[in-house]
Design an enzyme around this catalytic site. Structure first.
Site, PDB file in Angstrom:
ATOM      1  N   ASP A  82      -2.018  16.445   3.240  1.00 53.59           N
ATOM      2  CA  ASP A  82      -1.488  16.557   4.601  1.00 53.59           C
ATOM      3  C   ASP A  82       0.038  16.557   4.547  1.00 53.59           C
ATOM      4  O   ASP A  82       0.630  16.184   3.530  1.00 53.59           O
ATOM      5  CB  ASP A  82      -1.993  15.359   5.440  1.00 53.59           C
ATOM      6  CG  ASP A  82      -2.024  15.672   6.937  1.00 53.59           C
ATOM      7  OD1 ASP A  82      -1.407  16.671   7.367  1.00 53.59           O
ATOM      8  OD2 ASP A  82      -2.674  14.901   7.676  1.00 53.59           O
ATOM      9  N   GLY A  97       3.606  14.558  14.269  1.00 53.72           N
ATOM     10  CA  GLY A  97       4.447  15.553  14.933  1.00 53.72           C
ATOM     11  C   GLY A  97       3.630  16.686  15.523  1.00 53.72           C
ATOM     12  O   GLY A  97       3.994  17.274  16.541  1.00 53.72           O
ATOM     13  N   GLY A  98       2.508  16.967  14.888  1.00 53.47           N
ATOM     14  CA  GLY A  98       1.628  18.032  15.379  1.00 53.47           C
ATOM     15  C   GLY A  98       0.555  17.515  16.338  1.00 53.47           C
ATOM     16  O   GLY A  98      -0.311  18.273  16.771  1.00 53.47           O
ATOM     17  N   GLU A 104      -6.085  12.526  11.657  1.00 52.26           N
ATOM     18  CA  GLU A 104      -5.475  12.435  10.323  1.00 52.26           C
ATOM     19  C   GLU A 104      -5.654  11.035   9.741  1.00 52.26           C
ATOM     20  O   GLU A 104      -5.954  10.883   8.548  1.00 52.26           O
ATOM     21  CB  GLU A 104      -3.982  12.780  10.405  1.00 52.26           C
ATOM     22  CG  GLU A 104      -3.738  14.253  10.686  1.00 52.26           C
ATOM     23  CD  GLU A 104      -2.285  14.609  10.960  1.00 52.26           C
ATOM     24  OE1 GLU A 104      -1.924  15.770  10.750  1.00 52.26           O
ATOM     25  OE2 GLU A 104      -1.515  13.737  11.395  1.00 52.26           O
TER      26      GLU A 104
END
Ligand code: 5RP
Length: 223
Positions: A82, A97-98, A104
């Site tokens: 990642d 940030g995404g 995640e």
């Protein structure tokens, strides 16, 4: 910068072997890792099963013909690759940030070997210049926002296309503009104990390897 992202994505894909269950990250750097895995599946007959960390990555993996399973269909993940937004010298990191930090972190939690791929700009002396994403349930989010504001955390609701951003898990994200995080572990404990916070973007002491791309090439840091 894009070239570095591609380089580290390709480098990370070398750690993937047939038979593995592989976690696929999210973001512009993880994108190149997933593309390279797709190429290897197609051209080299690499046999893997993947779990993804966002709907965006699921769409990409499906397009590339990478077989997918849900996180609850596997007991553990052999290797996850990642991106990251900031990494400090103790290998604590900020992610999200995404907007995929919850998925995640769930995938990372069940992962045996966790690799981050970044360009040199993500390696920092202290976390906090990047706004810390905090995923919160929609119910009570305004009160939580006021709570963060009162603490001086300078919160903003994440927006996308002029609307409040909603994550794949149907939550909001509040970004905290902390400037400097003096103690990531203490802050993580505080956020973990805050009602309405589903997850935060502090990934402290989770990563096993960091692959960094820069003007001098690719370097791999074992943690
Ligand atoms: C998504 C993330 C990303 O991995 C992180 O934001 C890094 O992204 P990029 O590689 O595009 O800089 O945590 O939620």
């Amino acid at each position: 910068m894009t070239a570095f992202k591609e380089l580290v994505g390709i480098e990370a894909a070398k750690y993937v072997k047939s038979g593995m269950i592989v976690g696929l990250g999210t973001g512009s750097t993880a994108y190149y890792f997933v593309e390279e895995l797709g190429r290897r599946v197609k051209e080299e007959g690499l046999q893997i099963t993947a779990v993804t960390t966002s709907s965006v990555t699921s769409t990409q993996a499906t397009r590339l013909g990478i077989p997918l399973k849900g996180i609850d269909e596997v007991i553990s993940v052999d290797l996850t690759v990642d991106g990251a937004d900031e990494i400090d010298p103790s290998f604590n990191g900020i992610k999200g940030g995404g907007g995929a930090l919850l998925m995640e972190k769930v995938v990372a939690t069940y992962t045996k070997e966790y690799i981050w791929i970044v360009d040199e700009s993500k390696m920092v002396q202290q976390l906090g210049a990047f706004k810390l994403p905090v995923e919160v349930v929609q119910y009570g989010a305004e009160n939580l926002f006021r709570h963060f504001k009162a603490k001086g955390y300078q919160p903003t609701f994440r927006e996308k296309d002029g609307k409040r951003f909603v994550t794949d898990m149907q939550n909001f994200i509040i970004d905290l503009d902390l400037k400097k995080i003096e103690n990531p572990k203490v802050l993580a404990q505080e956020l973990d104990a805050t009602v309405g916070v589903v997850e935060h973007g502090l990934f402290n002491g989770m990563v096993n390897k960091v692959i960094v791309g820069g003007a001098e090439g690719v370097r791999t840091l074992d943690v």
